[in-house]
Scaffold this motif. Structure first.
Motif, PDB file in Angstrom:
ATOM      1  N   VAL A   1       0.833  -1.208   0.000  1.00 29.33           N
ATOM      2  CA  VAL A   1       0.000   0.000   0.000  1.00 29.33           C
ATOM      3  C   VAL A   1       0.867   1.257   0.000  1.00 29.33           C
ATOM      4  O   VAL A   1       1.955   1.286   0.579  1.00 29.33           O
ATOM      5  CB  VAL A   1      -0.966   0.035   1.206  1.00 29.33           C
ATOM      6  N   VAL A   2       0.341   2.303  -0.672  1.00 24.97           N
ATOM      7  CA  VAL A   2       0.987   3.613  -0.740  1.00 24.97           C
ATOM      8  C   VAL A   2       0.003   4.659  -0.238  1.00 24.97           C
ATOM      9  O   VAL A   2      -1.163   4.681  -0.670  1.00 24.97           O
ATOM     10  CB  VAL A   2       1.437   3.947  -2.176  1.00 24.97           C
ATOM     11  N   LEU A   3       0.459   5.522   0.654  1.00 17.78           N
ATOM     12  CA  LEU A   3      -0.341   6.645   1.150  1.00 17.78           C
ATOM     13  C   LEU A   3      -0.068   7.857   0.268  1.00 17.78           C
ATOM     14  O   LEU A   3       1.088   8.173  -0.030  1.00 17.78           O
ATOM     15  CB  LEU A   3       0.036   6.953   2.598  1.00 17.78           C
ATOM     16  N   THR A   4      -1.133   8.559  -0.152  1.00 21.31           N
ATOM     17  CA  THR A   4      -0.959   9.738  -1.000  1.00 21.31           C
ATOM     18  C   THR A   4      -2.125  10.701  -0.751  1.00 21.31           C
ATOM     19  O   THR A   4      -2.935  10.495   0.171  1.00 21.31           O
ATOM     20  CB  THR A   4      -0.867   9.347  -2.488  1.00 21.31           C
ATOM     21  N   ALA A   5      -2.215  11.762  -1.551  1.00 20.86           N
ATOM     22  CA  ALA A   5      -3.315  12.729  -1.451  1.00 20.86           C
ATOM     23  C   ALA A   5      -4.412  12.348  -2.446  1.00 20.86           C
ATOM     24  O   ALA A   5      -4.125  11.912  -3.566  1.00 20.86           O
ATOM     25  CB  ALA A   5      -2.809  14.138  -1.730  1.00 20.86           C
TER      26      ALA A   5
ATOM     27  N   ALA B   1     -12.884  14.921   1.382  1.00 16.52           N
ATOM     28  CA  ALA B   1     -13.015  16.039   2.328  1.00 16.52           C
ATOM     29  C   ALA B   1     -11.701  16.339   3.034  1.00 16.52           C
ATOM     30  O   ALA B   1     -11.380  17.507   3.294  1.00 16.52           O
ATOM     31  CB  ALA B   1     -14.105  15.725   3.349  1.00 16.52           C
ATOM     32  N   THR B   2     -10.921  15.311   3.358  1.00 12.10           N
ATOM     33  CA  THR B   2      -9.631  15.533   4.029  1.00 12.10           C
ATOM     34  C   THR B   2      -8.456  15.342   3.078  1.00 12.10           C
ATOM     35  O   THR B   2      -7.300  15.535   3.484  1.00 12.10           O
ATOM     36  CB  THR B   2      -9.467  14.582   5.227  1.00 12.10           C
ATOM     37  N   ASP B   3      -8.722  14.969   1.822  1.00 14.32           N
ATOM     38  CA  ASP B   3      -7.702  14.855   0.778  1.00 14.32           C
ATOM     39  C   ASP B   3      -6.668  13.775   1.094  1.00 14.32           C
ATOM     40  O   ASP B   3      -5.454  13.993   0.984  1.00 14.32           O
ATOM     41  CB  ASP B   3      -7.006  16.195   0.546  1.00 14.32           C
ATOM     42  N   VAL B   4      -7.155  12.593   1.472  1.00 17.55           N
ATOM     43  CA  VAL B   4      -6.275  11.460   1.749  1.00 17.55           C
ATOM     44  C   VAL B   4      -6.730  10.276   0.912  1.00 17.55           C
ATOM     45  O   VAL B   4      -7.932  10.056   0.725  1.00 17.55           O
ATOM     46  CB  VAL B   4      -6.296  11.087   3.251  1.00 17.55           C
TER      47      VAL B   4
END
Length: 692
Positions: free
Chosen positions: A40-44, A78-81
């Motif tokens: 998994v990769v976390l991004t906006a 809404a939180t851009d995640v």
């Protein structure tokens, strides 16, 4: 490596930084991300919103590069995640879950943070002309109480070094980068608002995201990120070093070396300029910036601002929210005190590096080597240490078009922009140094175009009448504001205004009376100073004119000697006391020297007639005679400092138009200067004679 959750990473790992490449209906875009788990990769969210396809690439353009297709498996607009899932290719090294935390918003704190991504301003071309984006590590701070209303993090970083496209943020592409505080991820870089400046980014708070979203989204996000309790993330502030904090006074670093005196006095009364101070500090802390120039008209407070920033660094703190290593040395130079030459720069910087290094560098200077080599050796000796050099009143050394008149100084600036190891230069000047287009990206300008704000102008006027003898301290704020507006809040103009009142002991004018003599024009400061000069009596004007001709701080002995030859019997002590009282003269008590404010010196010198018993040529000749009188004889010369008086005598002879006498001085010291490493300076002196 284990992948069952026990092997948790302990900080930002460059091998896990992801370049997120998105294809969409009307083209593509790029962003950043971080591999927070094995798949998994976390991004906006806005990076991947509406994507037709997504690729994640790791170790971009390096030997271990690999990529894989990815898909959005969790998002919250809404939180851009957003979270991407992918299948690592065979041979890719497995990784464990990344650690997460939060920055508490329950009390004041300034927290060191960092992120790494691929912003637009790091776009480059390879040898074959293909564009790519280089990785950028952004180190900065988060003020814990900022952005409470929007539930985001305000990240202060060094400003973008370039702005390649005015229609697009230079930070475009940094979005999606994981924001770290200590060894924990606390957010995701999400936005850059241009109106907040090039050094402010906004990040989504992961703790805010986990609180905001409902079930089952919260549980699913926690599972993807490997978080046990989504509502109880640890406070990352406990793992980061404490900032200055309330009640903790700044302390000067014991190892900091300071060469030269501050270029101005009274810094404890320095007014305002908070934004300018922070801007200067941010630029000085930025490794991509080699020179910061503070520009503005005379009397705007350029020297005071720069000296205040350096005073803060001496006390162990950067202005504002800047967090960076403190300098190991500070060198103060001014054209109005010690002078600014390559020789002076080299010698003072060598002193700042310690006795052993200084001895070696002085040997380099004396050797028969090109000037570029000498400056290169100086810069290399600095290594990775941060050395800040203040060059005050650089306009004295510039031609009308901004080019340097001194060829040797030109070599110094050329090396400043080309060498790998260089100091950081802080310059004050009425006009900026003219640079080649390719060098402008290494230099920034901070312009002081506005005077002091109303409150600070009023406070300054009251301080200039501490004992109330001029009747200003008792005036209302409204009356003082009217005076400040009349002279545009320029600090030196306010000082001159009070000096004009103090000097008129017969008419005893009020502040309103003095203001009626001046008009609201753009050149009101110059007009004010000229009127101030016209108010001086003949005897006082002689002393002022002598100080203007000397240009640099002078001893009482020098002033007495020169004035005594021009106007025998004049009460020099009484006149100097008067000038000190009305603040036209400043005193350096440790060195027992006196000087006019540069603005007064310039205007007084410009008003001198060319000829006559008290004209410019007569005063220049008398100043030259003083230096000739005090110059050590040839048999006592040991170094370049021993011919300093001769060099000043030469300059005064030249300004007087006595070229033959100046040539005789140069003939006596030129060979000595050449043998001791200052051949270019001797050549420059020859050239000034030929072109005068």
């Amino acid at each position: 490596m284990r992948t069952d959750g026990a092997a948790v990473a302990t900080g930002l790992d460059p091998r896990r930084i992801a370049e997120v490449i998105v294809t969409a209906g009307k083209g593509g875009r790029r962003g950043s991300g971080y591999r927070v788990g094995n798949t998994v990769v976390l991004t906006a969210f806005h990076v991947v919103s509406g994507a037709a396809g997504v690729q994640v690439r790791f170790e971009a353009d390096r030997p271990g590069q690999w990529s894989a297709p990815a898909e959005v498996v969790w998002s919250d607009g809404a939180t851009d995640v957003a979270v991407l899932a992918f299948t690592p290719p065979a041979g890719a090294e497995p990784v464990g879950p990344a650690p997460f935390g939060r920055i508490g918003d329950d009390r004041h704190a300034v927290v060191d943070v960092h992120a790494a991504g691929f912003p637009l301003w790091k776009r480059r071309r390879d040898a074959e002309g293909r564009q790519f984006r280089e990785l950028h590590q952004a180190d900065g701070t988060v003020a814990a109480l900022s952005n409470l209303r929007t539930g985001t993090l305000e990240v202060t970083v060094s400003v973008a070094a370039a702005d390649p496209d005015p229609q697009v943020s230079p930070w475009s592409g940094m979005s999606g980068s994981a924001l770290w505080a200590g060894s924990r991820i606390v957010g995701v870089i999400a936005e850059h608002h241009r109106w907040e400046g090039p050094g402010r980014l906004t990040a989504a708070r992961l703790d805010h995201t986990l609180r905001r979203v409902g079930e089952p989204l919260r549980t699913r996000l926690a599972e993807l990120l490997g978080i046990g309790d989504p509502l109880a993330l640890p406070d990352a502030r406990s793992e980061t070093g404490p900032g200055p904090g309330p009640g903790r006074g700044p302390q000067r670093a014991s190892s900091l070396r300071v060469i030269g005196l501050p270029v101005t006095h009274g810094l404890e009364l320095f007014k305002d300029r908070i934004e300018a101070r922070e801007l200067v500090g941010r630029h000085l802390a930025d490794p991509a910036v080699r020179m910061v120039t503070v520009t503005g008209r005379r009397g705007m407070g350029k020297s005071a601002l720069s000296a205040k920033v350096l005073e803060m660094l001496e006390q162990g703190q950067w202005p504002g929210q800047t967090r960076a290593p403190l300098p190991s040395a500070i060198v103060n130079l001014s054209t109005r005190t010690s002078g600014v030459t390559l020789e002076r720069l080299y010698f003072d910087c060598a002193r700042a590096l310690g006795p052993e290094t200084e001895a070696r560098l002085l040997g380099v200077w004396a050797a028969n080597r090109p000037v570029h080599d000498k400056v290169g050796e100086l810069f290399n000796a600095m290594g990775d240490e941060l050395v800040v050099i203040l060059v005050d009143n650089l306009e004295d050394l510039l031609l009308d078009d901004g080019r340097l008149e001194d060829a040797e100084l030109g070599v110094f600036f050329d090396c400043l922009f080309r060498n790998r190891h260089t100091p950081r230069l802080l310059v004050t000047s009425q006009i900026p140094l003219r640079l080649a287009p390719e060098l402008r990206r290494f230099a920034v300008e901070v312009e002081l175009s506005e005077g002091l704000p109303a409150a600070e102008s009023i406070a300054l006027l009251r301080e200039l009448d501490q004992d109330g003898s001029l009747g200003v301290a008792q005036l209302s704020d409204e009356e003082l504001l009217r005076a400040a507006v009349r002279v545009h809040g320029v600090p030196r103009a306010l000082e001159l205004l009070m000096g004009a009142m103090a000097d008129d002991v017969l008419e005893l004018p009020t502040l309103r009376d003095v203001l009626e003599d001046f008009t609201l024009r753009e050149d009101v400061v110059s007009g004010l100073a000229q009127d101030r000069y016209r108010r001086l009596g003949p005897e006082t004007r002689v002393v002022v004119d002598v100080l203007a001709v000397l240009r640099t701080p002078a001893s009482r002995e020098a002033i007495d000697w020169i004035v005594g030859a021009l106007a025998p019997g004049l009460d020099v002590a009484g006149v100097m006391s008067q000038l000190l009282r009305i603040r036209m003269l400043s005193v350096d008590r440790p060195n027992r020297t006196y000087a006019l404010h540069p603005l007064d010196a310039d205007l007084a010198y410009g008003a001198l007639p060319r000829d006559g018993a008290l004209g410019r040529r007569a005063l220049e000749r008398q100043a030259a005679d003083w230096y000739a009188h005090t110059a050590p004889p040839r048999e006592r010369w040991r170094g370049l400092e021993d011919v300093r008086a001769h060099r000043r005598a030469f300059e005064h002879r030249r300004r007087a138009g006595d070229m033959n006498e100046a040539a005789l001085v140069l003939g006596a010291i030129g060979p000595w200067m050449t043998r001791h490493g200052s051949a270019l300076a001797a050549i420059a002196m020859h050239l000034t004679l030929e072109t005068s």
